[in-house]
Design a protein around this motif. Structure first.
Motif, PDB file in Angstrom:
ATOM      1  N   LEU A 175     -22.779   5.112 -23.914  1.00  0.00           N
ATOM      2  CA  LEU A 175     -23.223   3.722 -23.447  1.00  0.00           C
ATOM      3  C   LEU A 175     -24.019   3.488 -22.195  1.00  0.00           C
ATOM      4  CD1 LEU A 175     -19.934   2.010 -24.709  1.00  0.00           C
ATOM      5  CD2 LEU A 175     -22.258   2.330 -26.179  1.00  0.00           C
ATOM      6  N   GLY A 176     -23.525   4.087 -21.154  1.00  0.00           N
ATOM      7  CA  GLY A 176     -24.325   3.768 -19.918  1.00  0.00           C
ATOM      8  C   GLY A 176     -25.406   4.609 -19.407  1.00  0.00           C
ATOM      9  N   LEU A 177     -26.493   4.494 -20.206  1.00  0.00           N
ATOM     10  CA  LEU A 177     -27.753   5.242 -19.950  1.00  0.00           C
ATOM     11  C   LEU A 177     -29.074   4.733 -19.283  1.00  0.00           C
ATOM     12  CD1 LEU A 177     -27.844   6.533 -23.781  1.00  0.00           C
ATOM     13  CD2 LEU A 177     -27.331   7.910 -21.907  1.00  0.00           C
ATOM     14  N   PRO A 178     -29.557   5.566 -18.596  1.00  0.00           N
ATOM     15  CA  PRO A 178     -31.012   4.816 -17.828  1.00  0.00           C
ATOM     16  C   PRO A 178     -31.957   4.655 -18.772  1.00  0.00           C
ATOM     17  CG  PRO A 178     -30.851   7.245 -17.524  1.00  0.00           C
ATOM     18  CD  PRO A 178     -29.675   6.672 -18.149  1.00  0.00           C
ATOM     19  N   VAL A 179     -32.689   3.574 -18.509  1.00  0.00           N
ATOM     20  CA  VAL A 179     -34.048   3.042 -19.089  1.00  0.00           C
ATOM     21  C   VAL A 179     -33.482   2.122 -20.259  1.00  0.00           C
ATOM     22  CG1 VAL A 179     -35.992   3.695 -20.496  1.00  0.00           C
ATOM     23  CG2 VAL A 179     -35.138   5.136 -18.796  1.00  0.00           C
ATOM     24  N   LEU A 180     -32.570   2.540 -21.309  1.00  0.00           N
ATOM     25  CA  LEU A 180     -32.151   1.849 -22.399  1.00  0.00           C
ATOM     26  C   LEU A 180     -30.745   2.222 -22.729  1.00  0.00           C
ATOM     27  CD1 LEU A 180     -33.421  -0.105 -24.635  1.00  0.00           C
ATOM     28  CD2 LEU A 180     -33.722   2.106 -25.956  1.00  0.00           C
ATOM     29  N   ASP A 181     -29.843   1.214 -22.673  1.00  0.00           N
ATOM     30  CA  ASP A 181     -28.362   1.398 -22.896  1.00  0.00           C
ATOM     31  C   ASP A 181     -28.079   1.826 -24.191  1.00  0.00           C
ATOM     32  OD1 ASP A 181     -27.042  -1.143 -24.203  1.00  0.00           O
ATOM     33  OD2 ASP A 181     -28.626  -1.996 -22.938  1.00  0.00           O
TER      34      ASP A 181
END
Length: 228
Positions: free
Chosen positions: A52-58
């Motif tokens: 869920l906790g991703l860079p650029v786009l969650d």
């Protein structure tokens, strides 16, 4: 079976990839949400592991976009959050299951096996058709109780067909689901694998449907009319 991992933690992603490859899966990996969304939108996956906790786009945004675009592959979300609201939001966005970090790799594998089975309409971890049995947990194959030894690629191909019993499957589809993105794919090798599987199984159960592909079907010893 082909899995997509969307996870920015390189160490965790490597552990998951190694475990999945050892279990017989083809695996692709994206390190940010944008690449993960693109792969899930353009490649055919049997399941996705989505942080869920991703860079650029969650992860929530990715999942909502996939579902709104009609993508139906099973998605297992990963979250470091313990709050029940995050889990509910993920499930409502279209996730099929979730795991909270940290987790055991054995549980990840078990949950993925269950998701893939359910997506294919299979309830049991042991897949059976006629005298042929494939145990998705142990990776063992047997015919009438006698063990059959397959190579890794042969097992991947047979496992995919066992999950889709009765369906006519093209060479292209088989190629897309047993190789990862970086593999030098050659659909001509599918015929080689099929012939090897037929010889090793020793029964007429993998049929050629001319011009269309292959079908795993059991009609007894006389079921040879469609086999090339």
């Amino acid at each position: 079976m082909r899995i997509l991992i969307v996870e920015d933690d390189e160490a965790l992603a490597r552990q998951m990839r190694d475990s999945l490859v050892e279990a017989g899966y083809a695996v692709d990996h994206a390190t940010d949400g944008e690449d993960g969304h693109f792969l899930g939108d353009t490649e055919p996956y049997d399941a996705v592991v989505l942080d869920l906790g991703l860079p650029v786009l969650d992860g929530h945004s990715i999942l909502k976009r996939w579902r709104s675009d009609g993508k139906v592959m099973p998605v297992l979300i990963l979250t470091a959050r313990d709050g029940w609201t995050d889990k509910v939001e993920g499930l409502d966005a279209g996730a099929d299951d979730y795991l909270t970090k940290p987790f055991m790799m054995e549980e990840l594998l078990a949950r993925l096996r269950a998701l893939i089975r359910r997506a294919a309409g299979q309830a049991s971890a042991t897949l059976t058709i006629g005298p042929l049995t494939l145990d998705t947990r142990s990776g063992k194959v047997s015919v009438e109780g006698k063990a059959v030894k397959l190579t890794a690629q042969e097992f991947k191909l047979l496992a995919y067909m066992m999950h889709h019993q009765g369906k006519v499957i093209s060479r292209t589809e088989l190629t897309e689901h047993i190789y990862d993105q970086d593999f030098d794919r050659d659909s001509n090798t599918i015929e080689v694998f099929v012939n090897r599987i037929r010889k090793k199984l020793g029964i007429e159960i993998v049929h050629t449907v001319r011009g269309l592909g292959y079908q795993l079907d059991w009609q007894g010893e006389g079921a040879s009319a469609r086999t090339a």
